[in-house]
Design a protein around this motif. Structure first.
Motif, PDB file in Angstrom:
ATOM      1  N   SER A 164     -30.005 -22.878 -43.143  1.00 43.24           N
ATOM      2  CA  SER A 164     -30.924 -23.066 -44.259  1.00 43.24           C
ATOM      3  C   SER A 164     -32.134 -23.893 -43.812  1.00 43.24           C
ATOM      4  CB  SER A 164     -30.197 -23.693 -45.448  1.00 43.24           C
ATOM      5  OG  SER A 164     -31.033 -23.725 -46.585  1.00 43.24           O
ATOM      6  N   SER A 165     -32.536 -24.880 -44.588  1.00 39.53           N
ATOM      7  CA  SER A 165     -33.745 -25.635 -44.278  1.00 39.53           C
ATOM      8  C   SER A 165     -33.517 -26.787 -43.312  1.00 39.53           C
ATOM      9  CB  SER A 165     -34.400 -26.147 -45.568  1.00 39.53           C
ATOM     10  OG  SER A 165     -33.458 -26.714 -46.449  1.00 39.53           O
ATOM     11  N   GLY A 166     -32.365 -26.799 -42.654  1.00 36.76           N
ATOM     12  CA  GLY A 166     -32.182 -27.663 -41.496  1.00 36.76           C
ATOM     13  C   GLY A 166     -31.416 -28.953 -41.682  1.00 36.76           C
ATOM     14  N   GLN A 167     -31.001 -29.280 -42.912  1.00 37.97           N
ATOM     15  CA  GLN A 167     -30.360 -30.573 -43.132  1.00 37.97           C
ATOM     16  C   GLN A 167     -29.065 -30.729 -42.343  1.00 37.97           C
ATOM     17  OE1 GLN A 167     -32.132 -28.897 -45.395  1.00 37.97           O
ATOM     18  NE2 GLN A 167     -32.532 -30.085 -47.259  1.00 37.97           N
ATOM     19  N   GLU A 168     -28.276 -29.672 -42.233  1.00 35.43           N
ATOM     20  CA  GLU A 168     -27.026 -29.781 -41.470  1.00 35.43           C
ATOM     21  C   GLU A 168     -27.309 -30.072 -39.998  1.00 35.43           C
ATOM     22  OE1 GLU A 168     -23.243 -27.226 -41.880  1.00 35.43           O
ATOM     23  OE2 GLU A 168     -24.386 -26.236 -40.284  1.00 35.43           O
ATOM     24  N   ALA A 169     -28.202 -29.319 -39.410  1.00 36.46           N
ATOM     25  CA  ALA A 169     -28.518 -29.504 -37.995  1.00 36.46           C
ATOM     26  C   ALA A 169     -29.109 -30.885 -37.732  1.00 36.46           C
ATOM     27  CB  ALA A 169     -29.488 -28.415 -37.530  1.00 36.46           C
ATOM     28  N   TYR A 170     -29.992 -31.341 -38.620  1.00 34.91           N
ATOM     29  CA  TYR A 170     -30.588 -32.661 -38.432  1.00 34.91           C
ATOM     30  C   TYR A 170     -29.569 -33.778 -38.676  1.00 34.91           C
ATOM     31  CZ  TYR A 170     -35.299 -30.687 -38.000  1.00 34.91           C
ATOM     32  OH  TYR A 170     -36.424 -30.013 -37.568  1.00 34.91           O
ATOM     33  N   SER A 171     -28.607 -33.544 -39.554  1.00 40.49           N
ATOM     34  CA  SER A 171     -27.533 -34.526 -39.736  1.00 40.49           C
ATOM     35  C   SER A 171     -26.757 -34.699 -38.433  1.00 40.49           C
ATOM     36  CB  SER A 171     -26.593 -34.086 -40.859  1.00 40.49           C
ATOM     37  OG  SER A 171     -27.249 -34.035 -42.111  1.00 40.49           O
ATOM     38  N   LEU A 172     -26.455 -33.594 -37.770  1.00 36.87           N
ATOM     39  CA  LEU A 172     -25.761 -33.660 -36.480  1.00 36.87           C
ATOM     40  C   LEU A 172     -26.631 -34.365 -35.439  1.00 36.87           C
ATOM     41  CD1 LEU A 172     -24.272 -30.048 -36.442  1.00 36.87           C
ATOM     42  CD2 LEU A 172     -22.989 -32.174 -36.744  1.00 36.87           C
ATOM     43  N   ALA A 173     -27.923 -34.070 -35.460  1.00 32.85           N
ATOM     44  CA  ALA A 173     -28.828 -34.718 -34.504  1.00 32.85           C
ATOM     45  C   ALA A 173     -28.865 -36.223 -34.714  1.00 32.85           C
ATOM     46  CB  ALA A 173     -30.237 -34.123 -34.643  1.00 32.85           C
ATOM     47  N   MET A 174     -28.832 -36.671 -35.963  1.00 33.26           N
ATOM     48  CA  MET A 174     -28.822 -38.110 -36.241  1.00 33.26           C
ATOM     49  C   MET A 174     -27.537 -38.752 -35.733  1.00 33.26           C
ATOM     50  SD  MET A 174     -30.639 -38.582 -39.980  1.00 33.26           S
ATOM     51  CE  MET A 174     -30.597 -36.944 -40.687  1.00 33.26           C
ATOM     52  N   LEU A 175     -26.409 -38.078 -35.909  1.00 33.40           N
ATOM     53  CA  LEU A 175     -25.144 -38.615 -35.406  1.00 33.40           C
ATOM     54  C   LEU A 175     -25.148 -38.691 -33.886  1.00 33.40           C
ATOM     55  CD1 LEU A 175     -22.598 -36.828 -37.770  1.00 33.40           C
ATOM     56  CD2 LEU A 175     -23.439 -39.181 -37.903  1.00 33.40           C
ATOM     57  N   LEU A 176     -25.734 -37.703 -33.235  1.00 33.60           N
ATOM     58  CA  LEU A 176     -25.842 -37.741 -31.780  1.00 33.60           C
ATOM     59  C   LEU A 176     -26.733 -38.899 -31.332  1.00 33.60           C
ATOM     60  CD1 LEU A 176     -26.182 -33.934 -30.965  1.00 33.60           C
ATOM     61  CD2 LEU A 176     -24.208 -35.395 -30.505  1.00 33.60           C
ATOM     62  N   GLU A 177     -27.784 -39.145 -32.089  1.00 31.62           N
ATOM     63  CA  GLU A 177     -28.670 -40.269 -31.767  1.00 31.62           C
ATOM     64  C   GLU A 177     -27.909 -41.595 -31.881  1.00 31.62           C
ATOM     65  OE1 GLU A 177     -32.406 -41.685 -30.498  1.00 31.62           O
ATOM     66  OE2 GLU A 177     -31.621 -39.649 -30.658  1.00 31.62           O
ATOM     67  N   ASP A 178     -27.037 -41.695 -32.871  1.00 33.66           N
ATOM     68  CA  ASP A 178     -26.220 -42.905 -33.030  1.00 33.66           C
ATOM     69  C   ASP A 178     -25.271 -43.096 -31.849  1.00 33.66           C
ATOM     70  OD1 ASP A 178     -27.417 -43.436 -35.450  1.00 33.66           O
ATOM     71  OD2 ASP A 178     -25.797 -42.588 -36.661  1.00 33.66           O
ATOM     72  N   CYS A 179     -24.910 -41.981 -31.203  1.00 32.31           N
ATOM     73  CA  CYS A 179     -23.978 -42.025 -30.067  1.00 32.31           C
ATOM     74  C   CYS A 179     -24.699 -42.011 -28.726  1.00 32.31           C
ATOM     75  CB  CYS A 179     -23.028 -40.830 -30.131  1.00 32.31           C
ATOM     76  SG  CYS A 179     -21.982 -40.768 -31.588  1.00 32.31           S
ATOM     77  N   ALA A 180     -25.987 -42.244 -28.727  1.00 30.72           N
ATOM     78  CA  ALA A 180     -26.804 -42.107 -27.520  1.00 30.72           C
ATOM     79  C   ALA A 180     -26.247 -42.830 -26.301  1.00 30.72           C
ATOM     80  CB  ALA A 180     -28.230 -42.549 -27.803  1.00 30.72           C
ATOM     81  N   PRO A 181     -25.755 -44.076 -26.417  1.00 29.08           N
ATOM     82  CA  PRO A 181     -25.232 -44.738 -25.213  1.00 29.08           C
ATOM     83  C   PRO A 181     -24.078 -43.988 -24.558  1.00 29.08           C
ATOM     84  CG  PRO A 181     -25.618 -46.343 -26.948  1.00 29.08           C
ATOM     85  CD  PRO A 181     -25.781 -44.986 -27.579  1.00 29.08           C
ATOM     86  N   ARG A 182     -23.206 -43.401 -25.376  1.00 26.15           N
ATOM     87  CA  ARG A 182     -22.070 -42.650 -24.826  1.00 26.15           C
ATOM     88  C   ARG A 182     -22.505 -41.328 -24.218  1.00 26.15           C
ATOM     89  NH1 ARG A 182     -17.433 -41.643 -28.924  1.00 26.15           N
ATOM     90  NH2 ARG A 182     -19.054 -41.715 -30.515  1.00 26.15           N
ATOM     91  N   LEU A 183     -23.676 -40.828 -24.619  1.00 30.43           N
ATOM     92  CA  LEU A 183     -24.135 -39.518 -24.168  1.00 30.43           C
ATOM     93  C   LEU A 183     -25.172 -39.602 -23.048  1.00 30.43           C
ATOM     94  CD1 LEU A 183     -24.454 -37.849 -27.681  1.00 30.43           C
ATOM     95  CD2 LEU A 183     -22.708 -37.363 -25.960  1.00 30.43           C
TER      96      LEU A 183
END
Length: 279
Positions: free
Chosen positions: A110-129
Motif C-alpha cells: 500500500s502506501s508504505g507504512q508497513e515497509a517503513y515500520s520495518l525500516a525504523m525497527l532495523l534502524e533501532d537495531c543498527a549496532p547489531r546490523l
C-alpha cells in the motif's frame, strides 16, 4: 449498471487483480467507482464499465486501483513487528552469520507504512546490523500508492495511526501539514509496482515475507497459487507473516508454525518449507 455489465466487471477484476466480488458487493462497487466516474466526467458507473470493456487502458488501470483496498497504518496490529524484533531478526542474525545478508519482502505494501515500520525497527537495531546488508523490497498492485510510498510523505492523520511519537520525532520532518520520512529510511526500501497474480520470481529469494491482509480478497484457488509461488521465493528457514484474519487452511501451502512464539498460530502442514505466522 446492468447485470451483464456487473458480471463483466467482476470477471475483469478477478482476472486482472484477483479481487473477487459477488452480488453482495454492488454497494462497494458503486462507492468506489461512482466518484471515479464523476471525476472522469461520466454520468454513471455503467459508462465507466463501458470504457473498460471497450479496452480503454487508462480506465482499466483506474478501476483496478479504485477497487483495491489500501487500508494500512504504521506498526499495524503490533504483533508482527514484535515478532520481527524479538524472534525473526535474532534468529536470522545467528543463521545468516556467514553471508551477513537478509532480504525482506513487504507484499501488498500500500502506501508504505508497513515497509517503513520495518525500516525504523532495523534502524533501532543498527549496532547489531553493522556490516550486514538488509534489503526491504515493497510491492503493490497500485502504481499510484507505490508512488506515494516512495515519496514518503504522510498526513497528520496517517502519522497519528500507530506511529510512536519517538519514531515520529526521530525519523520525520514536518512539511506544512504533512510529514516526510527521512531520506535514509526512504533509501532502505525498494518500492515496485507488482501484481501478485503475475510471475514475481525476478524479485529473488527472501528470508522474511510480510503478506498481510491481502489474501482475504482472493478466491481459494488464487490464494493457494500465490502462496505456493511465495514459498518458492523463500529460504527454507524463512518466515511468512500473514494477517490476523488469514489462514492457510485448505491452501496446501508448504508452511509450518513457529514453535517458539505464542503469536504464531497456523495449523501444522504436510511439509515445512518455511515458517508462517498469522498474527
Amino acid at each position: 449498471m446492468t447485470p451483464t455489465q456487473y458480471a463483466y466487471l467482476a470477471q475483469f477484476l478477478k482476472e486482472r487483480s484477483g479481487i473477487a466480488i459477488g452480488e453482495d458487493k454492488r454497494y462497494l462497487v458503486e462507492a468506489r467507482l461512482g466518484p471515479l466516474a464523476r471525476r472522469l466526467g461520466l454520468a454513471a458507473v455503467a459508462d465507466l464499465v463501458g470504457r473498460v470493456s471497450a479496452g480503454d487502458l487508462e480506465s482499466q488501470r483506474l478501476v483496478i486501483e479504485a477497487m483495491t483496498t489500501n487500508e494500512t497504518f504504521f506498526f499495524r496490529d503490533g504483533g508482527p513487528f514484535a515478532a520481527f524484533t524479538d524472534v525473526m531478526l535474532p534468529e536470522l542474525l545467528v543463521r545468516r552469520a556467514t553471508e551477513r545478508r537478509i532480504r525482506i519482502w513487504s507484499a501488498a505494501c500500500s502506501s508504505g507504512q508497513e515497509a517503513y515500520s520495518l525500516a525504523m525497527l532495523l534502524e533501532d537495531c543498527a549496532p547489531r546490523l553493522a556490516g550486514w546488508t538488509v534489503e526491504i523490497v515493497a510491492t503493490d498492485l497500485s502504481s499510484e500508492v507505490v508512488e506515494r510510498a516512495r515519496a514518503g510523505l504522510f498526513s497528520q492523520f496517517e502519522v497519528q495511526r500507530g506511529l510512536p511519537i519517538r519514531q515520529l520525532l526521530k525519523h520525520f520532518t514536518q512539511e506544512g501539514d504533512r510529514w516526510r520520512i527521512s531520506a535514509a529510511l526512504r533509501a532502505r526500501v525498494q518500492f515496485r509496482t507488482l501484481n501478485l497474480l503475475r510471475d514475481f520470481s525476478a524479485l529473488g529469494r527472501f528470508d522474511i515475507v510480510f503478506c498481510r491482509n491481502v489474501l482475504i480478497y482472493f478466491e481459494e484457488a488464487t490464494k493457494s497459487d500465490i502462496l505456493a509461488r511465495i514459498a518458492r521465493q523463500m529460504a527454507p528457514d524463512g518466515y511468512l507473516v500473514l494477517g490476523a484474519a488469514e489462514s492457510l487452511v485448505g491452501t496446501g501451502a508448504p508452511f509450518g508454525p513457529h514453535a517458539q512464539h505464542r503469536l504464531l498460530n497456523v495449523p501444522a502442514p504436510r511439509s515445512t518449507a518455511a515458517i508462517a505466522a498469522a498474527i
